[in-house]
Design a protein around this motif. Structure first.
Motif, PDB file in Angstrom:
ATOM      1  N   SER A  38       0.955  -0.799  -0.367  1.00 52.59           N
ATOM      2  CA  SER A  38       0.519  -0.053   0.054  1.00 52.59           C
ATOM      3  C   SER A  38       0.967   1.267  -0.009  1.00 52.59           C
ATOM      4  CB  SER A  38      -1.117   0.415   1.242  1.00 52.59           C
ATOM      5  OG  SER A  38      -0.014   0.152   1.828  1.00 52.59           O
ATOM      6  N   ASN A  39       2.193   1.362   0.177  1.00 49.11           N
ATOM      7  CA  ASN A  39       2.825   2.228  -0.482  1.00 49.11           C
ATOM      8  C   ASN A  39       3.787   1.354  -1.498  1.00 49.11           C
ATOM      9  OD1 ASN A  39       4.822   4.369   0.562  1.00 49.11           O
ATOM     10  ND2 ASN A  39       6.159   3.143   1.557  1.00 49.11           N
ATOM     11  N   PRO A  40       3.067   1.794  -2.427  1.00 45.29           N
ATOM     12  CA  PRO A  40       3.967   0.974  -3.720  1.00 45.29           C
ATOM     13  C   PRO A  40       5.255   2.037  -4.126  1.00 45.29           C
ATOM     14  CG  PRO A  40       1.796   2.479  -4.140  1.00 45.29           C
ATOM     15  CD  PRO A  40       2.161   2.477  -3.435  1.00 45.29           C
ATOM     16  N   ASN A  41       6.166   1.077  -4.644  1.00 42.12           N
ATOM     17  CA  ASN A  41       7.908   1.697  -4.688  1.00 42.12           C
ATOM     18  C   ASN A  41       8.601   0.667  -6.286  1.00 42.12           C
ATOM     19  OD1 ASN A  41       7.913   4.228  -3.190  1.00 42.12           O
ATOM     20  ND2 ASN A  41       8.720   2.485  -1.323  1.00 42.12           N
ATOM     21  N   LEU A  99      -3.015   2.555  -3.108  1.00 46.06           N
ATOM     22  CA  LEU A  99      -3.091   3.452  -1.683  1.00 46.06           C
ATOM     23  C   LEU A  99      -4.363   3.953  -0.725  1.00 46.06           C
ATOM     24  CD1 LEU A  99      -1.250   6.070  -4.620  1.00 46.06           C
ATOM     25  CD2 LEU A  99      -0.286   5.508  -2.349  1.00 46.06           C
ATOM     26  N   PRO A 100      -3.795   3.535   0.080  1.00 47.35           N
ATOM     27  CA  PRO A 100      -4.956   3.480   0.812  1.00 47.35           C
ATOM     28  C   PRO A 100      -5.807   4.249   1.186  1.00 47.35           C
ATOM     29  CG  PRO A 100      -3.131   4.112   2.248  1.00 47.35           C
ATOM     30  CD  PRO A 100      -2.345   3.398   0.474  1.00 47.35           C
ATOM     31  N   LEU A 108      -7.993  -2.508   3.989  1.00 49.33           N
ATOM     32  CA  LEU A 108      -7.402  -2.477   1.821  1.00 49.33           C
ATOM     33  C   LEU A 108      -7.881  -3.940   1.851  1.00 49.33           C
ATOM     34  CD1 LEU A 108      -3.754  -1.051   1.759  1.00 49.33           C
ATOM     35  CD2 LEU A 108      -6.707  -0.425   0.529  1.00 49.33           C
ATOM     36  N   GLU A 135       3.979  -5.724   1.773  1.00 46.69           N
ATOM     37  CA  GLU A 135       4.340  -4.257   2.125  1.00 46.69           C
ATOM     38  C   GLU A 135       5.345  -5.074   3.542  1.00 46.69           C
ATOM     39  OE1 GLU A 135       0.610  -2.272   2.775  1.00 46.69           O
ATOM     40  OE2 GLU A 135       0.978  -2.236   4.880  1.00 46.69           O
TER      41      GLU A 135
ATOM     42  N   GLY B 143       5.319   2.311   5.765  1.00 48.88           N
ATOM     43  CA  GLY B 143       4.596   3.308   5.301  1.00 48.88           C
ATOM     44  C   GLY B 143       3.026   4.126   5.441  1.00 48.88           C
ATOM     45  N   PRO B 144       2.354   4.187   5.082  1.00 48.67           N
ATOM     46  CA  PRO B 144       1.036   5.026   5.504  1.00 48.67           C
ATOM     47  C   PRO B 144      -0.074   4.516   5.321  1.00 48.67           C
ATOM     48  CG  PRO B 144       1.865   4.893   2.965  1.00 48.67           C
ATOM     49  CD  PRO B 144       1.876   4.277   3.488  1.00 48.67           C
ATOM     50  N   ARG B 145       0.003   2.879   5.872  1.00 46.67           N
ATOM     51  CA  ARG B 145      -1.564   2.751   5.897  1.00 46.67           C
ATOM     52  C   ARG B 145      -2.073   2.562   7.467  1.00 46.67           C
ATOM     53  NH1 ARG B 145      -2.206  -2.517   8.140  1.00 46.67           N
ATOM     54  NH2 ARG B 145       0.450  -2.888   8.235  1.00 46.67           N
ATOM     55  N   ALA B 148      -3.430   6.179   7.734  1.00 43.79           N
ATOM     56  CA  ALA B 148      -4.657   6.593   6.845  1.00 43.79           C
ATOM     57  C   ALA B 148      -5.644   5.775   7.791  1.00 43.79           C
ATOM     58  CB  ALA B 148      -4.316   5.894   5.413  1.00 43.79           C
ATOM     59  N   PHE B 149      -5.667   4.717   7.936  1.00 40.65           N
ATOM     60  CA  PHE B 149      -6.347   4.861   8.669  1.00 40.65           C
ATOM     61  C   PHE B 149      -6.645   4.572  10.478  1.00 40.65           C
ATOM     62  CE2 PHE B 149      -5.757   0.620   5.417  1.00 40.65           C
ATOM     63  CZ  PHE B 149      -7.092   1.644   4.695  1.00 40.65           C
ATOM     64  N   GLN B 167      12.413   6.444  -2.703  1.00 41.93           N
ATOM     65  CA  GLN B 167      11.352   5.800  -1.713  1.00 41.93           C
ATOM     66  C   GLN B 167      10.779   5.956  -0.972  1.00 41.93           C
ATOM     67  OE1 GLN B 167      11.565   1.469  -1.905  1.00 41.93           O
ATOM     68  NE2 GLN B 167      13.122   0.889  -3.078  1.00 41.93           N
ATOM     69  N   THR B 171       7.657   7.719   0.138  1.00 45.10           N
ATOM     70  CA  THR B 171       6.981   7.963   1.614  1.00 45.10           C
ATOM     71  C   THR B 171       6.549   8.637   2.375  1.00 45.10           C
ATOM     72  OG1 THR B 171       7.996   5.396   1.346  1.00 45.10           O
ATOM     73  CG2 THR B 171       6.712   6.073   2.358  1.00 45.10           C
ATOM     74  N   ARG B 174       3.617  10.739   0.874  1.00 40.35           N
ATOM     75  CA  ARG B 174       2.592  10.670   0.746  1.00 40.35           C
ATOM     76  C   ARG B 174       2.064  10.420   2.703  1.00 40.35           C
ATOM     77  NH1 ARG B 174       4.752   5.062  -2.101  1.00 40.35           N
ATOM     78  NH2 ARG B 174       4.836   6.021  -4.616  1.00 40.35           N
ATOM     79  N   ILE B 178      -1.500  12.630   4.020  1.00 46.51           N
ATOM     80  CA  ILE B 178      -2.789  11.611   4.260  1.00 46.51           C
ATOM     81  C   ILE B 178      -2.639  11.428   5.472  1.00 46.51           C
ATOM     82  CG2 ILE B 178      -2.996   9.669   5.335  1.00 46.51           C
ATOM     83  CD1 ILE B 178      -1.741   7.907   3.026  1.00 46.51           C
TER      84      ILE B 178
END
Ligand SMILES: Nc1ncnc2c1ncn2[C@@H]1O[C@H](COP(=O)(O)OP(=O)(O)OP(=O)(O)O)[C@@H](O)[C@H]1O
Ligand SMILES: Nc1ncnc2c1ncn2[C@@H]1O[C@H](COP(=O)(O)OP(=O)(O)OP(=O)(O)O)[C@@H](O)[C@H]1O
Ligand SMILES: [Mg+2]
Ligand SMILES: [Mg+2]
Lengths: 256, 258
Positions: A38-41, A99-100, A108, A135, B143-145, B148-149, B167, B171, B174, B178
């Protein structure tokens, strides 16, 4: 061959996934790379420039429909590839999960289920390869996203946090029923570090599926904004990844 | 000193979030703050970086049950404050550590109660007077998960740990977007980690359009501590990373005194 790549944060999953995908495609195989993070690189390590990243298509939610038996794709794999993939160097095709902020629910889950069905739809033909970059979390295993992969490689660095994460992920993959599960040692600087990984693998009865040396070309590639393969094609780590790619997903010997 | 430090440490996988969060938690505790460290990663990380003993099962497992309609709720007599008082464990230097459920061989299902209890606890923290003068410091997974939640509702400030790589910078951008979309007033402190050259920190600052709170050098001491399976503060107390975290603590104290 359908290969899932997992491991701790920063262990090198995306660097290895992207490089493997390119090398297998160069060797003449049809390669579908799926960015399941969900953090696509993954685009970056495939060699798709960062400037193109903001316009990257992601998989829409309507590709999956619930049925009484579970779920099914609403389009054929070819249609999905035609309308939602990006073409990268060497002919690799890339699908990006999401992406979230694209999720309209608290998780997701639906996108994970979509990716699971896409992997299922990839043919078993030895010339077709699917590489799933994941991830740094157990989601792909606890949600079963990777269940239709033939094998999972857990990328580990030679220190405890990383090895322990690899071990837990390998156990989950075994329980999901994946045929083959192995650790791959990455960023190895010397014999002692390799021995540490070997000893850990042995102690936990895990296969060591390959070793990639620490290679300054990788951080160098990141600085230059290039894929490792384009920045330092002859680097020792590239050779090592090539060998692992062909051993695990090469045409005809994927199940050797 | 009354502080108002409610922090979430975020960034790309492997950026150094856990090392920095753990070192920061202990540094602040040594300065006399009461510190609650929130480990919201279902994979092991923070407790190892803290040098804390971890119980085999997450203590929070006992804190939640399924009620009517199968919905999760705290067990009788437990709320967010009790959950912390009862189920947080001791880490070095007096830090208290509350952990989410950690993934098991059977996946997340066996620890679902702990995951739910953790979520309910952090969402109840805002209203809890008991911890108003504590430092609350969350270490989030890559990451952003989780941002975001809404897994860091307590956070008034994000500590962005960013390496000088594409990268890592993408990140961080992002996550920033968010976080700000959800709460415009949230503060950002930029920590540029694994800095090797003079241009590294300015490059990241420029890309993210944020001032550098601290630049943390690449340091052999961290690798050596990781290999030894020890906390950085115990293994290499004179490491440049420890000194950089001291400066980060200064910056955070300076930004939060009332
Ligand atoms: N063999 C190697 N030698 C040196 N550096 C490497 C090697 N493999 C990867 N790296 C570096 O490690 C860092 C993390 O790599 P990468 O982003 O591929 O990891 P990841 O596991 O995908 O991370 P995430 O958890 O964020 O998805 C990058 O800076 C990359 O350049
Ligand atoms: N300043 C530094 N110098 C050298 N190595 C560092 C530095 N900071 C962190 N590292 C190394 O980077 C790796 C990742 O660190 P850490 O586990 O803290 O990252 P993380 O962001 O919490 O990862 P994850 O996404 O898996 O939670 C470790 O091997 C650590 O030793
Ligand atoms: Mg990655
Ligand atoms: Mg961590």
């Amino acid at each position: 061959m359908k290969l899932a790549i997992a491991g701790k944060g920063g262990s090198g999953k995306t660097s290895i996934s992207g490089t493997m995908a390119r090398l297998l495609a160069r060797g003449g195989q049809n390669v579908l790379a799926i960015d399941g993070d969900s953090n696509p690189n993954l685009a970056l390590t495939l060699g798709i420039p960062a400037e193109r990243m903001s316009a990257m298509p992601v998989l829409p939610p309507d590709l999956l429909r619930r049925t009484t038996e579970g779920a099914e794709l609403t389009q054929s794999l070819d249609q999905i590839k035609a309308s939602h993939s990006v073409s990268g160097p060497d002919g690799v095709q890339l699908l990006v999960m999401a992406l979230p902020q694209h999720a309209n629910t608290g998780c997701l889950c639906h996108m994970h289920a979509t990716v699971r069905s896409i992997i299922d739809a990839v043919s078993e033909d030895g010339n077709d390869v699917c590489i799933l970059d994941t991830e740094a979390s157990p989601e792909h295993l606890s949600r079963g996203t990777a269940i239709y992969a033939d094998a999972m490689l857990a990328i580990v660095e030679p220190y405890f946090k990383s090895l322990e994460t690899g071990r837990r992920m390998a156990a989950l993959a075994n329980d999901l029923g994946l045929e083959r599960v192995a650790l791959v040692a990455n960023k190895i600087r010397d014999e002692r570090e390799l021995e540490a990984v070997q000893a850990f693998a042995e102690r936990h009865e895990l296969e060591l599926g390959g070793t990639v040396p620490f290679d300054a070309g990788f951080p160098g590639a990141e600085h230059a904004g290039l894929a490792p393969l384009d920045f330092a094609p002859d680097a020792p780590a590239i050779k090592a990844i090539d060998e692992i790619a062909h051993r695990w997903a090469g045409n005809g010997n994927g199940r050797a | 000193m009354l502080v108002d430090m409610r922090l979430a440490v975020v960034g790309k996988g492997g950026a150094g979030k856990s090392v920095i969060a753990a070192t920061l938690a202990r540094t602040l505790a040594r300065r006399g703050h009461r510190v609650l460290a929130l480990d919201s990663d279902p994979l092991p990380g923070l407790s190892l970086s803290l040098g804390a003993d971890v119980p085999a099962e997450p203590p929070l497992l006992a804190a939640a049950e399924r009620g009517e309609n199968n919905r999760w709720r705290f067990i009788h007599g437990v709320g967010p404050v009790r959950a912390i008082q009862r189920y947080a464990t001791d880490a070095p230097d007096g830090v208290r550590l509350l952990q989410i459920g950690k993934v098991t061989r059977e996946g997340m299902a066996p620890v679902m109660a702990a995951t739910q209890a953790f979520y309910m606890t952090i969402h109840g923290l805002g209203r809890a007077a008991t911890f108003h003068d504590w430092v609350i410091l969350g270490d989030l997974p890559a990451g952003p998960r989780q941002t975001a939640f809404d897994w860091a509702p307590y956070a008034e400030r994000y500590v962005l740990v960013v390496e000088p790589t594409w990268q890592s910078m993408l990140t961080a951008r992002r996550i920033t977007r968010i976080a700000r979309a959800a709460r415009a007033e949230v503060e950002m402190s930029l920590v540029v980690n694994k800095v090797a050259g003079e241009q590294d920190a300015p490059r990241v600052a420029d890309f993210l359009d944020l001032p550098v709170a601290v630049a943390v050098p690449v340091d052999e001491g961290v690798r050596s501590a990781e290999r030894a399976g020890a906390a950085l503060l115990d293994h290499a107390p004179d490491s440049p990373v420890v000194r950089a975290v001291e400066r980060l603590a200064d910056h955070l104290e300076g930004s939060s005194i009332h």
